[in-house]
Design a protein around this motif. Sequence first.
Motif, PDB file in Angstrom:
ATOM      1  N   ASP A  16       0.826  -1.214   0.000  1.00  0.00           N
ATOM      2  CA  ASP A  16       0.000   0.000   0.000  1.00  0.00           C
ATOM      3  C   ASP A  16       0.858   1.261   0.000  1.00  0.00           C
ATOM      4  O   ASP A  16       0.536   2.228  -0.687  1.00  0.00           O
ATOM      5  N   ASP A  17       1.931   1.252   0.761  1.00  0.00           N
ATOM      6  CA  ASP A  17       2.829   2.409   0.784  1.00  0.00           C
ATOM      7  C   ASP A  17       3.450   2.640  -0.594  1.00  0.00           C
ATOM      8  O   ASP A  17       3.550   3.779  -1.059  1.00  0.00           O
ATOM      9  N   ALA A  18       3.845   1.557  -1.268  1.00  0.00           N
ATOM     10  CA  ALA A  18       4.435   1.674  -2.603  1.00  0.00           C
ATOM     11  C   ALA A  18       3.389   2.169  -3.603  1.00  0.00           C
ATOM     12  O   ALA A  18       3.683   3.030  -4.437  1.00  0.00           O
ATOM     13  N   LEU A  22       3.547   5.616  -5.741  1.00  0.00           N
ATOM     14  CA  LEU A  22       3.462   5.631  -7.200  1.00  0.00           C
ATOM     15  C   LEU A  22       2.273   6.444  -7.696  1.00  0.00           C
ATOM     16  O   LEU A  22       2.362   7.113  -8.731  1.00  0.00           O
ATOM     17  N   LEU A  23       1.157   6.400  -6.975  1.00  0.00           N
ATOM     18  CA  LEU A  23       0.004   7.210  -7.365  1.00  0.00           C
ATOM     19  C   LEU A  23       0.315   8.701  -7.279  1.00  0.00           C
ATOM     20  O   LEU A  23      -0.242   9.502  -8.024  1.00  0.00           O
ATOM     21  N   PRO A  27       1.622  11.009 -11.815  1.00  0.00           N
ATOM     22  CA  PRO A  27       1.145  12.265 -12.432  1.00  0.00           C
ATOM     23  C   PRO A  27       2.243  13.322 -12.557  1.00  0.00           C
ATOM     24  O   PRO A  27       2.286  14.067 -13.540  1.00  0.00           O
ATOM     25  N   ARG A  28       3.150  13.367 -11.572  1.00  0.00           N
ATOM     26  CA  ARG A  28       4.255  14.334 -11.668  1.00  0.00           C
ATOM     27  C   ARG A  28       5.164  13.981 -12.839  1.00  0.00           C
ATOM     28  O   ARG A  28       5.598  14.869 -13.592  1.00  0.00           O
ATOM     29  N   MET A  29       5.455  12.686 -12.993  1.00  0.00           N
ATOM     30  CA  MET A  29       6.320  12.261 -14.089  1.00  0.00           C
ATOM     31  C   MET A  29       5.673  12.565 -15.441  1.00  0.00           C
ATOM     32  O   MET A  29       6.322  13.107 -16.342  1.00  0.00           O
ATOM     33  N   VAL A  30       4.401  12.219 -15.580  1.00  0.00           N
ATOM     34  CA  VAL A  30       3.696  12.469 -16.834  1.00  0.00           C
ATOM     35  C   VAL A  30       3.652  13.967 -17.117  1.00  0.00           C
ATOM     36  O   VAL A  30       3.881  14.403 -18.253  1.00  0.00           O
ATOM     37  N   GLY A  31       3.386  14.760 -16.095  1.00  0.00           N
ATOM     38  CA  GLY A  31       3.359  16.213 -16.267  1.00  0.00           C
ATOM     39  C   GLY A  31       4.694  16.759 -16.727  1.00  0.00           C
ATOM     40  O   GLY A  31       4.748  17.621 -17.610  1.00  0.00           O
ATOM     41  N   ARG A  32       5.772  16.246 -16.162  1.00  0.00           N
ATOM     42  CA  ARG A  32       7.105  16.716 -16.569  1.00  0.00           C
ATOM     43  C   ARG A  32       7.411  16.312 -17.998  1.00  0.00           C
ATOM     44  O   ARG A  32       7.980  17.085 -18.777  1.00  0.00           O
ATOM     45  N   ASP A 145       9.620  -5.020 -16.413  1.00  0.00           N
ATOM     46  CA  ASP A 145       8.503  -5.968 -16.341  1.00  0.00           C
ATOM     47  C   ASP A 145       7.370  -5.426 -15.473  1.00  0.00           C
ATOM     48  O   ASP A 145       6.198  -5.637 -15.774  1.00  0.00           O
ATOM     49  N   THR A 146       7.720  -4.723 -14.408  1.00  0.00           N
ATOM     50  CA  THR A 146       6.702  -4.138 -13.527  1.00  0.00           C
ATOM     51  C   THR A 146       5.915  -3.060 -14.264  1.00  0.00           C
ATOM     52  O   THR A 146       4.683  -3.002 -14.170  1.00  0.00           O
ATOM     53  N   LEU A 147       6.610  -2.204 -15.011  1.00  0.00           N
ATOM     54  CA  LEU A 147       5.906  -1.189 -15.793  1.00  0.00           C
ATOM     55  C   LEU A 147       5.014  -1.829 -16.850  1.00  0.00           C
ATOM     56  O   LEU A 147       3.889  -1.372 -17.086  1.00  0.00           O
ATOM     57  N   LEU A 148       5.484  -2.895 -17.487  1.00  0.00           N
ATOM     58  CA  LEU A 148       4.667  -3.596 -18.470  1.00  0.00           C
ATOM     59  C   LEU A 148       3.437  -4.231 -17.816  1.00  0.00           C
ATOM     60  O   LEU A 148       2.332  -4.194 -18.387  1.00  0.00           O
ATOM     61  N   ALA A 149       3.608  -4.790 -16.623  1.00  0.00           N
ATOM     62  CA  ALA A 149       2.476  -5.385 -15.907  1.00  0.00           C
ATOM     63  C   ALA A 149       1.467  -4.309 -15.522  1.00  0.00           C
ATOM     64  O   ALA A 149       0.250  -4.519 -15.603  1.00  0.00           O
ATOM     65  N   TYR A 150       1.958  -3.150 -15.103  1.00  0.00           N
ATOM     66  CA  TYR A 150       1.063  -2.023 -14.775  1.00  0.00           C
ATOM     67  C   TYR A 150       0.271  -1.610 -16.016  1.00  0.00           C
ATOM     68  O   TYR A 150      -0.944  -1.431 -15.963  1.00  0.00           O
TER      69      TYR A 150
END
Length: 159
Positions: A16-18, A22-23, A27-32, A145-150
């Motif tokens: 949950d903390d992770a 990430l939540l 959005p900050r990464m996408v905004g940048r 792999d984690t990004l692909l799973a997301y």
Amino acid sequence: MSTPKAGADGDERGVDDAVRALLLLMPRMVGRVKRIPLPEALRSFDLAPRHLSLLSYLLFDGPMTVNELAGRLEVAPTTVSLMVGELNRQGILERREDEADRRRRIIAIAPDQQPAIAGWLAPGAAAWRTALTPLTPEQRRMFVDTLLAYEAAVTADGR
């Protein structure tokens, strides 16, 4: 996250903390990324995110055929052919005969557009290198792999 479910190791709080981190981060990464300015030389072109992937492959891996691009982009060759035709008409890409097989066409970034495209994509590539270099090959593979799973999970939810 009102009812966390325990994972195999019982560490639902850590998951949950992770997820929370990430939540907040995504959005900050996408905004940048969205604020990365398009170089002046490319502003008159109608470039979309689909073009970014195609141009990235050609920039980092060099010229290739439509079928090779389609395989890497995981789309139909006709889709790539349409994008290449559009970018070729705008002077961003060039097509030339394959010397080994004159029926095939090799796609490349037009030499006069290469510096602008490299300048546009280089900061993102440098940032990823900075983030990924300290990781082991196994950690890098797990990250990708984690990004692909997301992506697959978000796609499965119909978003």
